[in-house]
Enzyme design. Structure first.
Site, PDB file in Angstrom:
ATOM      1  CE1 TYR A  60      -4.163   1.917   1.237  1.00 33.44           C
ATOM      2  CE2 TYR A  60      -2.376   3.462   1.646  1.00 33.44           C
ATOM      3  CZ  TYR A  60      -3.723   3.212   1.483  1.00 33.44           C
ATOM      4  OH  TYR A  60      -4.627   4.243   1.547  1.00 33.44           O
ATOM      5  CE1 TYR A 124       4.133   3.012   2.014  1.00 31.26           C
ATOM      6  CE2 TYR A 124       5.723   4.743   2.479  1.00 31.26           C
ATOM      7  CZ  TYR A 124       5.377   3.581   1.824  1.00 31.26           C
ATOM      8  OH  TYR A 124       6.275   2.977   0.973  1.00 31.26           O
TER       9      TYR A 124
END
Length: 286
Positions: A60, A124
């Site tokens: 991702y 992230y």
């Protein structure tokens, strides 16, 4: 040798498709068949294919979007790699996994080495750090390769965005206080092949975490300048570039100001080194 690559359409996965040719039976599986967010299906596919080597080129990577989708980011970037490591250990197959400079906070004044403690600024970054930790905890043979500022001629990345905007606009502002090494996906793929070949030939270094980026350093502004220079050489229009601080370009996710990674350990342990970022950029554009 059976090599299973998790990922098919990402920048590094696409580069691996050509770079691994001739090393064995290479299969690249996209999300429709190998979804890191679905552990049960992931285990089923890995046991069906029973690879001798697993390469995780899936992740991702929507840095800003992750701030609003932490569960999905952690499912793909942390839980998925844990399952890969567990299945790799069960199969007796090494795992190669790509990570990022975003695991660091960017406050260090010099390039980060592998002994520096991660301290990510974003969802992230935290998800990628958790993926690293999960792989190490499982204990399977692995290479965690941290890279930075990845670009190629495919997908969404800084190079393609700059090429478009520099030709569309008269003036363009680009951040100049974030420093790192733009790294061509093909460089990562070529280095991955070299690592695999050394392992196959009994010349492997120690398993563990390594930094793998292009040599040299620049800012996003400097990278944009280099892209603009190549446009001008080709007789194409190019906007005037203006440097700005990160504070003038706020984003949902915080970025590290220092993304420089010391890659000397990879060269020392595995005898694998990378080209200078500017040379790689020119080769990419050729």
């Amino acid at each position: 040798m059976r090599i299973l690559v998790c990922g098919r359409n990402g920048q590094v996965a696409r580069a691996l498709h050509g770079a691994l040719e001739g090393l064995g039976d290479v299969q690249l599986l996209g999300r429709e068949r190998l979804d890191l967010a679905q552990p049960a299906l992931l285990r089923e596919q890995l046991r069906t294919h029973a690879p001798d080597l697993i390469i995780n080129a899936a992740a991702y990577t929507a840095v800003d979007k992750a701030e609003n989708e932490p569960d999905l980011a952690f499912a793909i970037n942390a839980e998925g790699p844990r399952v890969l490591a567990e299945e790799a250990e069960r199969l007796g197959a090494p795992l190669i996994h790509y990570s990022t400079d975003y695991v660091f906070d960017g406050r260090k004044a010099t390039p980060y080495d592998e002994e520096d403690e991660p301290d990510p600024l974003s969802v992230y970054g935290r998800s990628k750090m958790s993926g690293e930790q999960a792989i190490r905890k499982v204990g399977a043979e692995h290479l965690i390769l941290r890279t930075s500022w990845v670009y190629s001629l495919h997908g969404g990345n800084f190079l393609l965005t700059m090429q478009r905007l520099l030709q569309e606009r008269a003036q363009l502002k680009v951040v100049d206080d974030q420093i790192g090494a733009p790294t061509w996906a093909a460089t990562i793929a070529a280095s991955t092949r070299a690592l695999i070949e050394r392992w196959q030939n009994g010349q492997a270094g120690a398993w563990g975490t390594y930094h793998l980026t292009a040599q040299g350093e620049t800012s996003w502004f400097g990278f944009a300048q280099a892209i603009g220079e190549q446009l001008k050489i080709r007789g194409l229009p190019c906007a005037e570039l203006l440097p700005i601080p990160s504070s003038d370009y706020p984003t949902p996710a915080r970025r590290p100001l220092n993304s420089r990674l010391d890659c000397s350990r990879l060269a020392r342990e595995w005898q694998v080194s990378q080209p200078h970022w500017h040379d790689a950029l020119i080769d990419c554009l050729k």
